[in-house]
Enzyme design. Structure first.
Site, mmCIF file in Angstrom:
data_model
loop_
_atom_site.group_PDB
_atom_site.id
_atom_site.type_symbol
_atom_site.label_atom_id
_atom_site.label_comp_id
_atom_site.label_asym_id
_atom_site.label_seq_id
_atom_site.Cartn_x
_atom_site.Cartn_y
_atom_site.Cartn_z
ATOM 1 N N GLY A 41 26.309 7.700 -43.109
ATOM 2 C CA GLY A 41 26.234 6.577 -44.057
ATOM 3 C C GLY A 41 27.366 5.572 -44.072
ATOM 4 O O GLY A 41 27.404 4.634 -43.280
ATOM 5 N N LYS A 88 30.290 -0.723 -46.886
ATOM 6 C CA LYS A 88 31.694 -0.767 -47.274
ATOM 7 C C LYS A 88 32.536 -1.574 -46.285
ATOM 8 O O LYS A 88 33.452 -2.306 -46.674
ATOM 9 C CB LYS A 88 32.249 0.651 -47.424
ATOM 10 C CG LYS A 88 31.601 1.445 -48.576
ATOM 11 C CD LYS A 88 31.690 0.678 -49.825
ATOM 12 C CE LYS A 88 31.064 1.168 -51.095
ATOM 13 N NZ LYS A 88 30.675 2.485 -51.394
ATOM 14 N N SER A 124 34.029 5.927 -56.160
ATOM 15 C CA SER A 124 32.865 6.575 -55.564
ATOM 16 C C SER A 124 32.495 7.844 -56.335
ATOM 17 O O SER A 124 33.372 8.640 -56.687
ATOM 18 C CB SER A 124 33.167 6.929 -54.115
ATOM 19 O OG SER A 124 33.547 5.763 -53.421
ATOM 20 N N GLY A 145 29.696 7.241 -61.256
ATOM 21 C CA GLY A 145 28.684 6.825 -62.222
ATOM 22 C C GLY A 145 28.153 5.406 -62.159
ATOM 23 O O GLY A 145 27.511 4.958 -63.112
ATOM 24 N N LYS A 146 28.360 4.685 -61.052
ATOM 25 C CA LYS A 146 27.837 3.304 -60.986
ATOM 26 C C LYS A 146 26.307 3.278 -60.946
ATOM 27 O O LYS A 146 25.673 2.544 -61.696
ATOM 28 C CB LYS A 146 28.395 2.555 -59.764
ATOM 29 C CG LYS A 146 29.869 2.182 -59.882
ATOM 30 C CD LYS A 146 30.378 1.414 -58.681
ATOM 31 C CE LYS A 146 30.268 2.170 -57.391
ATOM 32 N NZ LYS A 146 30.965 3.482 -57.367
ATOM 33 N N ARG A 155 37.213 8.852 -63.577
ATOM 34 C CA ARG A 155 37.187 10.213 -64.115
ATOM 35 C C ARG A 155 38.585 10.586 -64.539
ATOM 36 O O ARG A 155 39.454 10.795 -63.697
ATOM 37 C CB ARG A 155 36.751 11.198 -63.021
ATOM 38 C CG ARG A 155 35.309 11.151 -62.657
ATOM 39 C CD ARG A 155 34.997 12.140 -61.550
ATOM 40 N NE ARG A 155 33.632 11.918 -61.095
ATOM 41 C CZ ARG A 155 32.583 12.635 -61.494
ATOM 42 N NH1 ARG A 155 32.755 13.664 -62.288
ATOM 43 N NH2 ARG A 155 31.376 12.335 -61.079
ATOM 44 N N GLY A 209 22.612 8.026 -70.627
ATOM 45 C CA GLY A 209 21.961 7.031 -71.495
ATOM 46 C C GLY A 209 22.817 6.639 -72.687
ATOM 47 O O GLY A 209 22.794 5.472 -73.133
ATOM 48 N N ASP A 210 23.587 7.591 -73.196
ATOM 49 C CA ASP A 210 24.390 7.290 -74.379
ATOM 50 C C ASP A 210 25.543 6.319 -74.081
ATOM 51 O O ASP A 210 26.143 5.775 -75.006
ATOM 52 C CB ASP A 210 24.912 8.586 -75.009
ATOM 53 C CG ASP A 210 23.799 9.359 -75.699
ATOM 54 O OD1 ASP A 210 23.055 8.722 -76.485
ATOM 55 O OD2 ASP A 210 23.634 10.562 -75.425
ATOM 56 N N ASN A 211 25.807 6.088 -72.807
ATOM 57 C CA ASN A 211 26.825 5.086 -72.467
ATOM 58 C C ASN A 211 26.416 3.693 -72.960
ATOM 59 O O ASN A 211 27.251 2.802 -73.113
ATOM 60 C CB ASN A 211 27.086 5.062 -70.956
ATOM 61 C CG ASN A 211 27.712 6.361 -70.485
ATOM 62 O OD1 ASN A 211 28.382 7.044 -71.250
ATOM 63 N ND2 ASN A 211 27.481 6.724 -69.217
HETATM 64 P P1 GTP Z 1 28.922 6.005 -55.131
HETATM 65 O O1 GTP Z 1 27.530 5.802 -54.630
HETATM 66 O O2 GTP Z 1 29.673 7.036 -54.355
HETATM 67 O O3 GTP Z 1 29.698 4.742 -55.225
HETATM 68 O O4 GTP Z 1 28.800 6.696 -56.594
HETATM 69 P P2 GTP Z 1 28.429 6.097 -58.046
HETATM 70 O O5 GTP Z 1 29.628 5.488 -58.655
HETATM 71 O O6 GTP Z 1 27.221 5.249 -57.950
HETATM 72 O O7 GTP Z 1 28.124 7.431 -58.871
HETATM 73 P P3 GTP Z 1 26.728 8.024 -59.393
HETATM 74 O O8 GTP Z 1 26.086 7.150 -60.429
HETATM 75 O O9 GTP Z 1 25.892 8.386 -58.236
HETATM 76 O O10 GTP Z 1 27.228 9.342 -60.130
HETATM 77 C C1 GTP Z 1 27.976 10.324 -59.452
HETATM 78 C C2 GTP Z 1 27.930 11.634 -60.194
HETATM 79 O O11 GTP Z 1 28.446 11.465 -61.521
HETATM 80 C C3 GTP Z 1 26.513 12.174 -60.348
HETATM 81 O O12 GTP Z 1 26.511 13.548 -60.093
HETATM 82 C C4 GTP Z 1 26.177 11.894 -61.791
HETATM 83 O O13 GTP Z 1 25.264 12.798 -62.306
HETATM 84 C C5 GTP Z 1 27.530 11.935 -62.501
HETATM 85 N N1 GTP Z 1 27.567 11.029 -63.674
HETATM 86 C C6 GTP Z 1 27.159 9.738 -63.718
HETATM 87 N N2 GTP Z 1 27.298 9.203 -64.955
HETATM 88 C C7 GTP Z 1 27.823 10.197 -65.736
HETATM 89 C C8 GTP Z 1 28.208 10.258 -67.119
HETATM 90 O O14 GTP Z 1 28.093 9.310 -67.890
HETATM 91 N N3 GTP Z 1 28.737 11.455 -67.536
HETATM 92 C C9 GTP Z 1 28.878 12.532 -66.703
HETATM 93 N N4 GTP Z 1 29.407 13.640 -67.194
HETATM 94 N N5 GTP Z 1 28.525 12.495 -65.391
HETATM 95 C C10 GTP Z 1 28.007 11.348 -64.907
HETATM 96 C C1 SPV Z 2 30.998 5.305 -51.784
HETATM 97 O O1 SPV Z 2 31.567 6.274 -51.273
HETATM 98 O O2 SPV Z 2 31.576 4.536 -52.575
HETATM 99 C C2 SPV Z 2 29.571 5.053 -51.481
HETATM 100 C C3 SPV Z 2 28.972 5.776 -50.365
HETATM 101 O O3 SPV Z 2 28.946 4.218 -52.096
HETATM 102 S S1 SPV Z 2 29.476 5.164 -48.837
HETATM 103 O O4 SPV Z 2 28.461 4.217 -48.355
HETATM 104 O O5 SPV Z 2 29.550 6.302 -47.949
HETATM 105 O O6 SPV Z 2 30.719 4.464 -48.961
HETATM 106 MN MN MN Z 3 30.167 3.245 -53.757
#
Ligand code: GTP
Ligand code: SPV
Ligand code: MN
Length: 593
Positions: free
Chosen positions: A200, A208, A250, A253-254, A407, A502-504
């Protein structure tokens, strides 16, 4: 497919070096893509999943040593080391080209080189940019076809002007040898070279490598910004939509926030969230002087584990057709997919991500992961039930608020607002977060990750902060307001204090109320905190959520953080903008009172 002499000359040069048996231009037609899917199934590169339950869906497994981005193998090759800055890996361009040329030479013998013309952003948008990726991987072609706009129409848009800007991307899978793996950006040459990976973020070079590393550099020179931010539209019961961009590191939670479903109580009132993007924003100042965001991508490369009907219904729905799954587990009973957190029932007849057949419940009970923690889905954005009507808007959407977050088990409160753009830039610059499985290396270690761009900034981080400050000056009083959130604060027993997901929405509403000047706030050492009663907790499942605790500031913990920031800033020497040093001094003084 094109008569652009610059494109053709570059292709000849790359061909001569890589020596593929064939060259195939990707025209973007469904017919051609379907033939490639069939070929990948034939060779075992992909597995066709249950076409009744998951139409158009495929499965791919990468090498065990090739499952995440590799930050220690990622380089920014600017002419001087100072331009790349102290937190990027650097090598002189000539030296790197020479080193990599040896690796690429003959690397595609017996293989096919695919030429993938792609657009980041809607074709024809004034903010979109074009790339051409040469790759010997069908997996790359098929993922790029989901993640970007590809094919003949992109070359038509590029035209025959020999000086037309495009990013030259080269990827060779080679033998996936981690010791010779390189992900290299040459910002001055609009060039990206990736070798010895097939995973990826290392090989989908529009993501990226281009849309953040190269684009952040272009943005600095051209007066715009490329950021690791989701874009969401929040619709209120009156039908008005306001847009928020949020930068979280990464796997923090995005994707989840971008596709949020409001809690019952707010849904019933008429609140909705619309997704514009889940990972990357390109931000430009519009004709009215406000900041506008486009999502340069066309799909979601999302983290599978943790995605369920309950946590992220919209993401799960997005993966129900025309999706590629990478490194999740297989349910052999019906040829579908499974991952930790999808539900509580690992399939009995399972194949874990490395390819061994296992008894899912037993394997899981023994503490093993069936899916790799960084296993992913590549899903077309148009599959998303809450995709925004503005997703294809070439002008982008006006941004009301920018939200930083990470985090942090301790330290950062649930939410606070910066005093102004300069302070907000400091809040972004001093972000820290626990590391995740999205990159190779240790997980759960707190590290500084400014603007969630530590792995993605294409030049000196301190110069990048300077660019943020410049943009703020241009935006003036039309600048978005800047906030910081933390969904991951833990109590002394190590439990998350905030329900999240959802509560966010409850926090987003406070943020928009602040932008609209509808609520007061409490001025604290670190910025504006909500009055606890201004975060609407009506209908929360857990009535005992300690909202006051979530909003407290432990001065001792913060002073330790300040000491860490001082150390961190020191490495940038005189490149550090004075404004950042001033803000740090102010924070320290506030906390020491
Ligand atoms: P990239 O694609 O790597 O950039 O990640 P992202 O920032 O999009 O993160 P993503 O939304 O996929 O969430 C990553 C992990 O965090 C998942 O396992 C989610 O279930 C968890 N997560 C997301 N939002 C929350 C939240 O509000 N609380 C908690 N405790 N966990 C969360
Ligand atoms: C990240 O790591 O921030 C991602 C996945 O969104 S990757 O495309 O591997 O960078
Ligand atoms: Mn990302």
């Amino acid at each position: 497919m094109t008569e652009n002499k610059t494109v053709l000359a570059w292709l000849e040069e790359m061909k001569a070096m890589c020596q593929p048996d064939n060259v195939v231009w990707i025209d973007g037609s469904e017919e051609q893509l379907e033939a490639l899917r069939a070929e990948a199934v034939e060779t075992g590169e992909m597995i066709k999943l249950n076409q009744e339950k998951l139409p158009g869906c495929y499965y791919h497994r990468t090498a065990e040593n090739d499952v995440a981005r590799v930050e220690d193998r990622t380089f920014i090759c600017t002419p001087t080391e100072e331009e790349a800055g102290p937190i990027n890996n650097w090598m002189a361009p000539d030296e790197m080209y020479a080193k990599l040329k040896k690796l690429y030479t003959g690397s595609m013998k017996g293989r096919t080189m695919y030429v993938i013309p792609y657009s980041m952003g809607p074709i024809g948008s004034p903010f979109s940019k074009i790339g051409i990726e040469l790759s010997d991987s069908i997996y790359v072609v098929l993922n790029m076809a989901i993640m970007t706009r590809i094919g003949q129409k992109v070359l038509d848009q590029l035209g025959n002007d020999e000086n037309a800007e495009f990013i030259k991307c080269l990827h060779a899978k080679k033998d996936v040898n981690p010791d010779d793996r390189y992900i290299v950006q040459f910002p001055q040459d609009n060039t990206i070279w990736s070798i010895n990976s097939a995973y990826g973020g290392n090989v989908l070079l529009g993501k990226k490598c281009f849309a953040l590393r190269i684009a952040s550099y272009l943005g600095k020179n051209q007066g715009w910004m490329a950021e690791h931010m989701l874009i969401l539209g929040l619709e209120n019961p009156q039908g008005e939509v306001k847009y928020i961009c949020a930068a979280f590191p990464s796997a923090c939670g995005k994707t989840n926030l971008a596709m949020l479903i409001p809690p019952e109580y707010l849904k019933n009132k008429g609140y909705k969230v619309w997704t514009v993007g889940d990972d990357i924003s390109w931000l430009n100042i519009g004709p009215d002087g406000r900041l506008y965001a486009i999502n340069p991508e066309a799909g979601f490369f999302g983290v599978a584990p943790g995605t369920s009907v309950k946590t992220n219904f919209n993401a799960l729905e997005s993966t129900k057709k025309n999706t590629i799954f990478t490194n999740v587990a297989l349910n052999n009973a019906d040829n579908t997919v499974w991952w930790e957190g999808l539900d509580k029932n690992p399939p009995v007849d399972a194949t874990e991500w490395k390819g061994s057949k296992v008894n899912g419940p037993e394997y899981s009970a023994a503490g093993n992961n069936l899916a790799h923690p960084n296993s992913r889905f590549t899903a077309p954005a148009i599959n998303c039930p809450c995709i925004s009507s503005e997703f294809e808007n070439p002008q982008g959407v006006p941004v009301e608020a920018i939200v930083f977050g990470g985090r942090r088990a301790k330290c950062a409160p649930l939410v606070y607002q910066s005093r102004d753009w300069q302070h907000g830039t400091f809040v972004g610059a001093t972000m820290a977060s626990e590391t995740t499985a999205a990159a190779a290396g240790a997980v759960g270690v707190v590290r500084r990750d400014p603007m969630a761009m530590k792995p993605f900034v294409g030049y000196n981080m301190a110069t990048y902060w300077g660019h943020w400050l410049e943009m703020g000056k241009k935006l003036g009083d039309k600048a978005p307001k800047i906030f910081h959130v933390n969904w991951f604060r833990k109590d002394d027993e190590g439990h998350f204090m905030w329900p999240g997901f959802g509560d966010n929405m409850r926090v987003l509403l406070w943020i928009l109320n602040r932008c609209a000047g509808k609520v007061d706030a409490v001025e604290s050492e670190i910025g504006y905190l909500p009055k606890p009663e201004d975060i609407d907790l009506t209908g929360l499942e857990d009535e005992n959520v300690d909202i006051k605790g979530l909003l407290t500031i432990d001065k001792q913990v913060w002073l330790e953080d300040v000491a860490n920031i001082e150390e961190y800033f020191a490495q940038f020497g005189d490149k550090l903008p004075k404004e950042m040093a001033d803000e740090l001094a102010k924070l320290k003084a506030n906390l020491s009172k």
